[in-house]
Structures are given as structure tokens and as C-alpha cells.
Enzyme design. Sequence first.
Site, PDB file in Angstrom:
ATOM      1  N   VAL A 165     -46.642  37.518  -5.873  1.00 58.65           N
ATOM      2  CA  VAL A 165     -46.243  36.062  -5.850  1.00 58.65           C
ATOM      3  C   VAL A 165     -45.566  35.870  -4.560  1.00 58.65           C
ATOM      4  CG1 VAL A 165     -45.540  34.122  -6.963  1.00 58.65           C
ATOM      5  CG2 VAL A 165     -46.671  36.067  -8.234  1.00 58.65           C
ATOM      6  N   CYS A 166     -45.877  34.827  -3.846  1.00 55.25           N
ATOM      7  CA  CYS A 166     -45.049  34.274  -2.539  1.00 55.25           C
ATOM      8  C   CYS A 166     -44.094  33.302  -3.007  1.00 55.25           C
ATOM      9  CB  CYS A 166     -45.862  34.232  -1.215  1.00 55.25           C
ATOM     10  SG  CYS A 166     -44.833  33.691   0.055  1.00 55.25           S
ATOM     11  N   LEU A 167     -42.949  33.352  -3.572  1.00 53.96           N
ATOM     12  CA  LEU A 167     -42.251  32.448  -3.923  1.00 53.96           C
ATOM     13  C   LEU A 167     -40.977  32.387  -3.556  1.00 53.96           C
ATOM     14  CD1 LEU A 167     -41.963  29.545  -5.850  1.00 53.96           C
ATOM     15  CD2 LEU A 167     -41.589  31.181  -7.830  1.00 53.96           C
TER      16      LEU A 167
END
Length: 237
Positions: A165-167
Site C-alpha cells: 500500500v502506498c499511503l
Amino acid sequence: MGKIKLKIRLLGAASECRAVSVSVCGASHINYLFQFSLFFVLFSSPSLHFSQRTMIKLFKVKEKQREQAENASGGPPVKKQSAGELRLHKDISELNLPKSCVIQFPNGKDDLMNFEVSIRPDEGYYVGGTFLFTFQVSPIYPHEAPKVKCKTKVYHPNIDLEGNVCLNILREDWKPVLSINTVIYGLYHLFTEPNYEDPLNHDAAAVLRENPKLFESHVKRAMAGGYVGQTYFTRCM
């Protein structure tokens, strides 16, 4: 007269400090160097040392009494909770999630550091889908962000096919003041407003940027179960 520079060095450990050494370098072309010792009444006071030792001893006694009270039932010794577990308990007790987000503890109450969150967006491209995330929380939490993976294969610019996840708040923008509640809202926001400017799935990001209608079609096909390009997605609606 030139400037005076002071160099101060503590002699001995802080708890046993009795003096400091001070070097003074003088002005112009002449250097004056001398050292002298200053005795601090604060550190040499027997009453202070006695007070410190007494307080530490009392603390240890009270901790022992607490452990004995917890184990008085005759059962196995109570496992001492880490700072991360204590903080996580607080976070969970203060959760304030939308109805579209549900938290679950598949390993039971004895393992709160590993849990799952399911998100069912009620607006945007992903409305109607259900997406499962796993959380692994470190014993040093909140000084380290939780590790989050998406277990549902999803066509998304900010989630790759392996579930990474790119957060930003899970990476460089993580701060100890943030909480599990903040992370879950951040994940929910990824589904309502996917971002093509910071992608993990570059193909999906390019389609979203160049042709939003085609992107929407790909998302629907993936959630219904089927191929998008060469990749097969399991139904998640």
C-alpha cells in the site's frame, strides 16, 4: 579583547557527577588555558541520593505487588504488556470508524497486535467492493508505523498486485501522535480518491490519468471477477 570560547566537559557519569572541567581560550594571539573544578551541591547532596534510591525501591515494590495481585488466581503468570500493546489498547478503545469500515481480531483477544480491517466504500470508483487489510503492529508502536497489506487483489494505482500500500502516513509522514483510526481513514480515502501521482501500480495510474472512464471500466471488471489485461482478479463484490 577577542572573543572567549568555553568548552565544558562533564567528569564522570551523570548520576555520579561531582565536577565539570572548563577550558577557556583567550583572545588575540595569546591563548590562556586553564582548568578548574566546580562542585555541585545538587549532586553531592546525600539526601538527594537517598531520595532517589528510596523512590526506585518503592517503585519496584509496588510493581512486584501488582504482579502478585494479578497472578493471585493461581493461573499462569500474566504476560507483561509492551508499550506498543498499551498504546494499541488505547487506540482501539477510541476507534470512531464509519460503518463501511470493520475491524476484526482473527487470533482472539490474546493477540491484538495482529488484526484485520475490511473496507466497503460507499462512494467513488470502488463502491460495492469489499477489501481486506491486515495490520501488524510493532512492540515499539507508535514510534513505528503499523505494517499494512491488502489481502484483496485490487486494480488500484496506490496498491500493487502483491498488496503493498502506498499511503504517506505509513511511510515518511508517520508520527507517533497518529493512530490506528487515522490509518484506517487514510485507507478508506484511497478508495474514494485514488491518486495517480504517487503510484505503485503504474499501469492503473496511467489509465486513471489519461482515461478516467476506461479506468472505471477496469475497476468494475476487476471487482466483478475477471481479467484486466493479463491479470486475473477474484470477485470482491
